[in-house]
Design an enzyme around this catalytic site. Structure first.
Site, mmCIF file in Angstrom:
data_model
loop_
_atom_site.group_PDB
_atom_site.id
_atom_site.type_symbol
_atom_site.label_atom_id
_atom_site.label_comp_id
_atom_site.label_asym_id
_atom_site.label_seq_id
_atom_site.Cartn_x
_atom_site.Cartn_y
_atom_site.Cartn_z
ATOM 1 N N GLU A 110 -31.565 -19.978 64.449
ATOM 2 C CA GLU A 110 -30.765 -21.179 64.684
ATOM 3 C C GLU A 110 -31.245 -21.863 65.967
ATOM 4 O OE1 GLU A 110 -26.635 -19.848 64.639
ATOM 5 O OE2 GLU A 110 -27.226 -18.097 63.476
ATOM 6 N N HIS A 143 -27.705 -24.019 62.064
ATOM 7 C CA HIS A 143 -27.506 -22.580 61.807
ATOM 8 C C HIS A 143 -28.278 -22.170 60.551
ATOM 9 C CE1 HIS A 143 -25.346 -18.916 60.841
ATOM 10 N NE2 HIS A 143 -24.419 -19.094 61.759
#
Ligand code: BG6
Length: 300
Positions: A272, A168
């Site tokens: 991400e 992320h």
């Protein structure tokens, strides 16, 4: 007695001029890495990379100065490791337990070309009890680029391991209004700001002008972040990943987040790489899934 997560426990991994172990924010143990080209900083909690910077360049990663650094709380910024689920799940921590766990450093190596490589493993924990047995290893290699591998192996004798994974990553940009994201044109996505509405990306160069929270599906190609203000192009290369998530909370949500400064949304974007939603993975017993990303930058 020294707590198992104290930085003192990791001193054995120090390599003069390359790896230093010290107490970071919130007294959490962290590693500082120096290579021939770059520096990096990694917290044991979450095996969380909070900084990567090439010499003579602005930091590649964004970490909020409003982040909490508390045991068992996520760090806001850098590279959170999302596993074994992505997003919210009733009665469970958002984005899984991997980013909250104190990962174990297993190996630290100075690579001959002048870089550093680290291998972490996710320790046994009560949170794993309801999951088929698995191992999770995380390898970070720092050179003039940042390369990461998340390796999940299903160790259970007879059950598939069904999971989501995602790196992320928060990227540091000079000005979100002078930044575009490229490589997703024609890709279908779920728009989380509109109840997961299904859409198709029309733009070759995506500009972020409002809250953006999109899961691009079935896309394995590289993505580029073009930053006109810092005059830099960031390449996101990936393997073993079918999803790309693009997130910026924008102004109102930024103000509602206690661990993110009000203006932070102007200088970050999350791009991400992973396997989420319908791209979740089902791993047969004995098999491994490897998620690899490599972040590099060049001048515009
Ligand atoms: C993104 C999600 O990946 O992460 C967003 O798509 C979420 O919906 C964001 O808000 C941040 O999540 P968290 O749990 O770190 O605040």
């Amino acid at each position: 007695m020294i707590a198992p997560t104290s930085h003192e426990n990791h001193r054995q991994f120090e390599l003069p001029g390359r790896i230093t172990v010290l107490e970071g924010n919130g007294e959490l143990p962290k590693l500082e890495l120096t290579t021939d080209w770059s520096t990096a900083e990694i917290y044991l909690q979450g095996a969380h990379i909070t900084d990567f910077q090439k010499r003579g360049e602005e930091p590649l990663l964004f970490t909020s100065r409003c982040s909490r650094f508390l045991a068992g709380q996520p760090i806001r910024g850098g590279v959170p490791v999302i596993f074994p689920w992505f997003g919210s799940r009733e009665g469970e921590p958002a984005h899984g337990f991997a980013r909250l766990a104190a990962w174990r450093l297993q190996e630290a190596t100075a690579i001959p070309e002048g870089g550093v490589s680290l291998r972490f493993s996710l320790p046994e924990a009560p949170a794993r009890a309801t999951w088929p047995e698995f191992s999770a290893n995380y390898i970070i290699t720092v050179t003039d680029r940042l390369a990461i591998e998340l390796i999940i192996t299903n160790l259970s004798p007879g059950q598939p391991l069904i999971f989501e994974n995602c790196l992320h990553t928060y990227f540091n940009v000079g000005d979100i209004n002078a930044t575009t994201i490229r490589g997703l044109q024609g890709v279908g996505y779920l728009d989380k700001t509109q109840q997961f509405a299904q859409k198709t990306e029309a733009n070759e160069a995506i500009r972020i002008t409002e809250e953006t929270d999109r899961i691009y599906l079935n896309t394995t190609t590289a993505v580029e972040i073009v930053d006109e203000k810092l005059r830099r192009r960031i390449q996101v290369n990936k393997r073993g990943s079918a999803s790309t998530v693009v997130w910026n909370p924008w102004s109102a949500k930024a103000q509602a987040m206690p661990d993110f400064c009000n203006e932070d949304y102007l200088t970050m974007v999350c791009v991400e790489s992973g396997n989420v939603a319908e791209n979740k993975l089902s791993l047969p017993p004995g098999r491994s899934a490897v998620l690899q990303v490599e972040y590099s930058s060049t001048a515009l």
